[in-house]
Design a protein around this motif. Structure first.
Motif, short mmCIF file in Angstrom:
data_model
loop_
_atom_site.label_atom_id
_atom_site.label_comp_id
_atom_site.label_asym_id
_atom_site.label_seq_id
_atom_site.Cartn_x
_atom_site.Cartn_y
_atom_site.Cartn_z
N ALA A 191 0.84 -1.20 0.00
CA ALA A 191 0.00 0.00 0.00
C ALA A 191 0.88 1.26 0.00
O ALA A 191 0.60 2.22 -0.72
CB ALA A 191 -0.93 -0.01 1.20
N LEU A 192 1.97 1.23 0.78
CA LEU A 192 2.86 2.39 0.83
C LEU A 192 3.54 2.60 -0.51
O LEU A 192 3.73 3.74 -0.95
CB LEU A 192 3.91 2.20 1.93
N ARG A 193 3.92 1.52 -1.17
CA ARG A 193 4.57 1.66 -2.47
C ARG A 193 3.61 2.32 -3.47
O ARG A 193 3.99 3.17 -4.25
CB ARG A 193 5.02 0.28 -2.97
N ARG A 194 2.34 1.94 -3.41
CA ARG A 194 1.36 2.54 -4.32
C ARG A 194 1.16 4.02 -4.00
O ARG A 194 1.02 4.85 -4.91
CB ARG A 194 0.04 1.78 -4.27
N ALA B 227 -5.07 3.39 -2.75
CA ALA B 227 -3.90 2.99 -1.95
C ALA B 227 -4.03 3.46 -0.51
O ALA B 227 -3.65 2.76 0.43
CB ALA B 227 -2.62 3.53 -2.58
N GLY B 228 -4.59 4.66 -0.32
CA GLY B 228 -4.78 5.19 1.02
C GLY B 228 -5.77 4.33 1.81
O GLY B 228 -5.54 4.01 2.98
N ARG B 229 -6.85 3.95 1.16
CA ARG B 229 -7.86 3.10 1.80
C ARG B 229 -7.27 1.73 2.11
O ARG B 229 -7.58 1.11 3.11
CB ARG B 229 -9.08 2.93 0.88
N SER B 230 -6.44 1.26 1.20
CA SER B 230 -5.81 -0.05 1.39
C SER B 230 -4.90 -0.03 2.61
O SER B 230 -4.93 -0.93 3.46
CB SER B 230 -5.03 -0.38 0.11
N GLU C 249 -4.46 -5.95 -1.13
CA GLU C 249 -5.01 -6.75 -0.03
C GLU C 249 -6.53 -6.71 -0.19
O GLU C 249 -7.08 -5.66 -0.49
CB GLU C 249 -4.61 -6.06 1.28
N PRO C 250 -7.20 -7.85 -0.03
CA PRO C 250 -8.66 -7.79 -0.10
C PRO C 250 -9.19 -6.75 0.87
O PRO C 250 -8.64 -6.59 1.96
CB PRO C 250 -9.10 -9.19 0.32
N GLU C 251 -10.25 -6.06 0.49
CA GLU C 251 -10.85 -5.05 1.35
C GLU C 251 -11.16 -5.65 2.72
O GLU C 251 -11.72 -6.73 2.82
CB GLU C 251 -12.15 -4.52 0.73
N GLN C 252 -10.83 -4.93 3.75
CA GLN C 252 -11.18 -5.37 5.10
C GLN C 252 -12.62 -4.97 5.37
O GLN C 252 -13.03 -3.86 5.05
CB GLN C 252 -10.28 -4.67 6.13
N SER C 253 -13.39 -5.89 5.93
CA SER C 253 -14.76 -5.54 6.29
C SER C 253 -14.71 -4.60 7.49
O SER C 253 -13.87 -4.74 8.38
CB SER C 253 -15.55 -6.79 6.63
N ASP C 254 -15.61 -3.64 7.48
CA ASP C 254 -15.62 -2.67 8.57
C ASP C 254 -16.46 -3.18 9.73
O ASP C 254 -17.65 -2.92 9.85
CB ASP C 254 -16.21 -1.34 8.07
#
Lengths: 227, 227
Positions: free
Chosen positions: A201-204, B134-137, B99-104
């Motif tokens: 994520a940081l690389r992106r 990328a920020g959300r990830s 990374e697959p989205e994390q469920s909230d």
């Protein structure tokens, strides 16, 4: 000491977040030691059970490992004759690979990729087998770069290796603060998988910043000049 | 120039490795321009078609993108009014997440994670939106670390960011050697996905080496002392 702070299975379930039937299943499969019987139908569980459950869940949920792989890792954890680096190797070698295995198609460039991995290990003095899961994974990636017509990316491998080495040293320093062997394995598995996701994520994000800097600011802003 | 080196659809298929029915499907869906008709049932294709096909396959196979996302990216590629960093952003923002989205879930620590991402961006002066993919990830990864009881890993974020920055700069230097806008997008997408896999594999190798060094050599060898 041993008799202190023991709990019933219901409380163990609440503390660990693992449902009672799942706990019973882990006991039947030998992943979790049975509780201590205090009456014919009453067993008590201690902190060790809770910690073991947490390790199993980390290996399962975060590491994406199968139950049979977890059983093997726990066997290594519990064998005092196994050196720590072997236990860590057993654990990390069974974590779901960073990249799905590349199929070995004709002309896949695997031989070149294999040589590049061996050359890298020799050049950096890394005492790791090219046939280890990580070595095979790297080989698969290099072959995929060739197949996609982007073999030139392999030129960047030492910049990447420098970055990986810096991160790995920080990871190990972090992990060495954990004393218990079981906690160590858990830390390494969680750190391997989630640390990988963090780095990606940081690389992106860093790409996005570098791209704005190189090709112009957002929405009419001036291109940055490094300030 | 334009009339030179044109080929029939069968030859285009052989060169690109894309089956003829798939090529026809891409033309119908507007992803690939139609060939130039030289007779009522004979069309000719040029280098531009071949390059476009290669880009579509890279976005599809390597980037894991949907055809509708590819259509949007190609629209940005073809619009001369779009600045390059916007086109790159459109492409990389639609690549399958690291990374697959994390469920909230409740108590997921998302608020803290969000603050940590914003603080990181401010601290490093990265002009990237925390709400970008990328920020959300990154936010999802930090929240997952908290949930797994390994929030301490977040302390390593600046070591990781340094490594990510070094790699991203090398990536961009590599990519800037490509002149054509279309090739640039392809390079960035392939580099994002395969570079990520390369970095992950190298980090795992570096872990193995660091672990041997810290906890003892393989099979009875002496522990390394950094030599």
């Amino acid at each position: 000491m041993e008799g202190e702070r023991t709990v019933r299975i219901g409380e163990l379930s609440r503390r660990s977040g693992v449902p009672v039937p799942t706990i019973k299943y882990y006991v039947r499969e030998g992943l979790l030691p049975a509780g201590r019987l205090t009456s014919p139908n009453q067993a008590r569980y201690d902190d060790g059970h809770e910690r073991r459950l947490r390790l199993i869940r980390a290996l399962l949920d975060v590491g994406g490992m199968s139950l049979s792989a977890i059983a093997e890792v726990l066997e290594a954890v519990d064998d005092p004759g196994q050196p720590v680096h072997k236990v860590l190797g057993a654990a990390t070698g069974r974590i779901a690979p960073a990249e799905p295995e590349q199929s070995d198609e004709a002309g896949s460039g695997t031989t070149e990729a294999r040589k590049a991995v061996e050359a890298l290990l020799a050049r950096r003095g890394w005492r790791v087998d090219a046939d280890s899961p990580a070595g095979r994974s790297l080989e698969g990636v290099l072959a995929a770069m060739h197949r996609a017509g982007h073999g030139g990316l392999v030129e960047l491998i030492d910049v990447y290796a420098d970055a990986a080495e810096a991160v790995a040293h920080a990871d190990l320093d972090h992990v060495r603060r954990r004393a218990a062997r079981e906690d160590l394995v858990e830390s390494v598995v969680v750190g391997t998988v989630l640390g990988e996701a963090m780095l990606s994520a940081l690389r992106r994000l860093a790409h996005a910043e570098a791209s704005v800097r190189a090709y112009g600011g957002a929405d009419g802003a001036e291109p940055g000049d490094g300030a």
